[in-house]
Write an enzyme that holds these catalytic residues in place. Structure first.
Site, PDB file in Angstrom:
ATOM      1  N   PHE A 134       0.103 -10.665  53.158  1.00 59.87           N
ATOM      2  CA  PHE A 134       0.639 -10.222  54.450  1.00 59.87           C
ATOM      3  C   PHE A 134      -0.107 -10.990  55.528  1.00 59.87           C
ATOM      4  O   PHE A 134      -1.333 -11.024  55.545  1.00 59.87           O
ATOM      5  CB  PHE A 134       0.415  -8.718  54.649  1.00 59.87           C
ATOM      6  N   ASP A 160      -7.415 -15.998  55.584  1.00 61.24           N
ATOM      7  CA  ASP A 160      -6.998 -14.946  56.508  1.00 61.24           C
ATOM      8  C   ASP A 160      -7.897 -13.727  56.276  1.00 61.24           C
ATOM      9  O   ASP A 160      -7.678 -12.927  55.372  1.00 61.24           O
ATOM     10  CB  ASP A 160      -5.513 -14.605  56.283  1.00 61.24           C
ATOM     11  N   LYS A 206      -8.739  -7.187  63.501  1.00 64.70           N
ATOM     12  CA  LYS A 206      -9.003  -5.778  63.142  1.00 64.70           C
ATOM     13  C   LYS A 206     -10.382  -5.246  63.535  1.00 64.70           C
ATOM     14  O   LYS A 206     -10.562  -4.773  64.638  1.00 64.70           O
ATOM     15  CB  LYS A 206      -8.744  -5.582  61.651  1.00 64.70           C
TER      16      LYS A 206
HETATM   17  N1  PLP Z   1      -3.315 -10.926  58.344  1.00 62.11           N
HETATM   18  C1  PLP Z   1      -3.722  -9.900  57.587  1.00 62.11           C
HETATM   19  C2  PLP Z   1      -4.490 -10.189  56.337  1.00 62.11           C
HETATM   20  C3  PLP Z   1      -3.436  -8.593  57.949  1.00 62.11           C
HETATM   21  O1  PLP Z   1      -3.841  -7.577  57.179  1.00 62.11           O
HETATM   22  C4  PLP Z   1      -2.710  -8.354  59.146  1.00 62.11           C
HETATM   23  C5  PLP Z   1      -2.362  -6.993  59.546  1.00 62.11           C
HETATM   24  O2  PLP Z   1      -2.407  -6.047  58.805  1.00 62.11           O
HETATM   25  C6  PLP Z   1      -2.312  -9.462  59.907  1.00 62.11           C
HETATM   26  C7  PLP Z   1      -2.632 -10.728  59.484  1.00 62.11           C
HETATM   27  C8  PLP Z   1      -1.547  -9.279  61.178  1.00 62.11           C
HETATM   28  O3  PLP Z   1      -2.360  -8.679  62.118  1.00 62.11           O
HETATM   29  P1  PLP Z   1      -1.740  -7.987  63.435  1.00 62.11           P
HETATM   30  O4  PLP Z   1      -1.028  -6.761  62.966  1.00 62.11           O
HETATM   31  O5  PLP Z   1      -2.935  -7.696  64.278  1.00 62.11           O
HETATM   32  O6  PLP Z   1      -0.839  -8.986  64.045  1.00 62.11           O
END
Ligand code: PLP
Length: 431
Positions: A142, A250, A279
């Protein structure tokens, strides 16, 4: 009588919400939060909940940590926003701090508001630097909700369904997910399967010289809290280097002490080329960053990427306070210790429970994977247990490619007594 009135307060707001809020926005617990303190949330009735969802791993220090509150209050009374009109001190101080704590030579920082924005920025940077168009992602990942992020996301159909056409070129390799692999019990073979697939991609589908980057979560987050077998990132690094491909790690969900190290990539000692983070970075305030090797950003021409709100002084001040608490209180070590404690008690307490398939994780990123009668992903069980937890005043979230995993993401400073409270509720629910 009193309790009927109390119930109505949540309902009153939720009824209003139904009138005015876009129905696409999901909220899991049917309560309306009024305030938070440490590991606990209080709803509009004054009912108290132990919060093991932490706003999806954002409230890293629990709710309203006094040092974060103080930093925000002071900053908000001093300077709220400048954007590109001027430099500001907190941005620079935070960039310096992130460069210091990011692995190896990652030291060129760009601040944004959300994880998705950082993934977008990292993708733009990787394309610019390599002059190549394509990306390789991993099944179950994700990366966010914007169009490129959706295209890179394969954790659940609902994140992409109805939004095609999505950008590309993106080619997907299997994430080494041992528990659901036919090679379960043989982690080397699980890894071979992933790398054989990439090899096939490179021979039959995409020339590696056209691939800008691998984008990978160190631990699958939304995809089910899946920890890959040891050696995955070393092999990925070697392969990337052979072909001049970058690695974008990520760390939006795994960063800032969550897994027992400041960043999860440190567990294998592998340095990515670009890292995204968000986060837990600012104790609840909206902030995100992508950090790259200087060599990669040095020729990125002025103005080719930007943001209005990203890196605002208030969020930066909150991040500086959050990171200093994580460091001073050694919360990554605490997360490791508490994670081991929670996992081992849960494993012991669920021995012989056939619907509880796997308890895994790193630090305070713990997944409990459920099975149905046939041993397939058991979404219904995960949902039932989450509901039982809620009824016993513990907030937990689910995840997983079939919604079959309960994830535990308590604050990094969760106490043993709070962990025990959650464990008792979970074990009771899993009975
Ligand atoms: N990347 C990862 C690994 C995530 O867990 C998330 C959100 O859960 C995102 C990107 C996207 O983050 P945002 O919801 O702050 O755009």
């Amino acid at each position: 009588m009193v309790s009927a009135q109390i119930k109505d307060k949540n309902k009153e707001y939720i009824d209003l919400d139904k009138q005015f809020v876009n129905p696409v926005l999901s909220r899991l617990a049917p309560i309306v939060a009024e305030r938070g303190e440490g590991s606990y949330l209080y709803d509009v009735n004054g009912d108290k909940y132990l919060d093991f969802g932490t706003g999806i791993a954002v409230n890293a220090l629990g709710h309203c940590h006094p040092k974060v509150v103080k930093a925000v209050q002071e900053q908000v009374a001093t300077l709220i926003h400048t954007s590109v009109t001027t430099y500001h001190k907190k941005y620079i101080e935070l960039a310096q701090k992130l460069a210091e704590i990011a692995p190896g030579s990652l030291n060129s920082v760009f601040l944004a508001n959300s994880g998705a924005e950082c993934v977008e920025g990292a993708v733009k940077l990787a394309r610019t630097y390599t002059g190549r168009p394509a990306f390789i992602n991993f099944l179950g990942s994700f990366h966010g909700r914007t169009h490129m992020c959706m295209a890179l996301t394969t954790s659940k159909l609902s994140y992409r369904d109805m939004y095609e056409p999505l950008p590309g070129p993106i080619y997907t390799a299997p994430f080494p997910y041992e528990y659901r692999s036919r090679h379960k019990g043989d982690p080397e073979k699980v890894l071979d399967e992933t790398f054989d697939h990439i090899d096939m991609l490179f021979h039959q589908i995409i020339n590696p010289k056209q691939v800008a980057a691998f984008i990978v979560e160190p631990i699958l987050g939304e995809g089910g809290y899946v920890v890959p077998p040891k050696g995955f990132f070393k092999r990925l690094r070697k392969l990337a280097d052979e072909h001049g491909i970058l690695i974008i790690a990520d760390e939006v969900q795994t960063g800032f002490g969550r897994t027992g190290k400041m960043f999860a990539m440190e567990h294998e000692g592998v340095e990515p080329d670009i890292m995204t983070m968000a986060k837990g970075i600012a104790g609840g305030m909206p902030l995100a960053a992508f950090v790259a090797k200087k060599e990669i950003t040095k020729d990125w021409a002025l103005g080719r990427h930007g943001t209005t709100f990203g890196g605002n002084p208030v969020s930066c001040a909150a991040a500086l306070a959050t990171i200093s608490v994580i460091e001073e209180e050694k919360l990554a070590d605490h997360a490791k210790k508490m994670g081991e404690y929670i996992s081992s008690r849960l494993k012991k307490g669920t021995e012989g429970k056939k619907h509880v398939g796997d308890i895994r994780g790193m630090g305070l990123m713990i997944g409990i994977e459920f099975n149905d009668e046939k041993g397939n992903p058991g979404k219904d069980w995960a949902e039932k247990v989450a509901k039982q937890c809620f009824e016993n005043k513990l907030l937990v979230l689910t995840c997983g490619q079939g919604g079959q995993v309960i994830r535990l993401i308590p604050p990094l400073n969760v106490s043993e007594a709070e962990a025990d409270e959650a464990i008792e509720i979970l074990l009771k629910a899993m009975q």
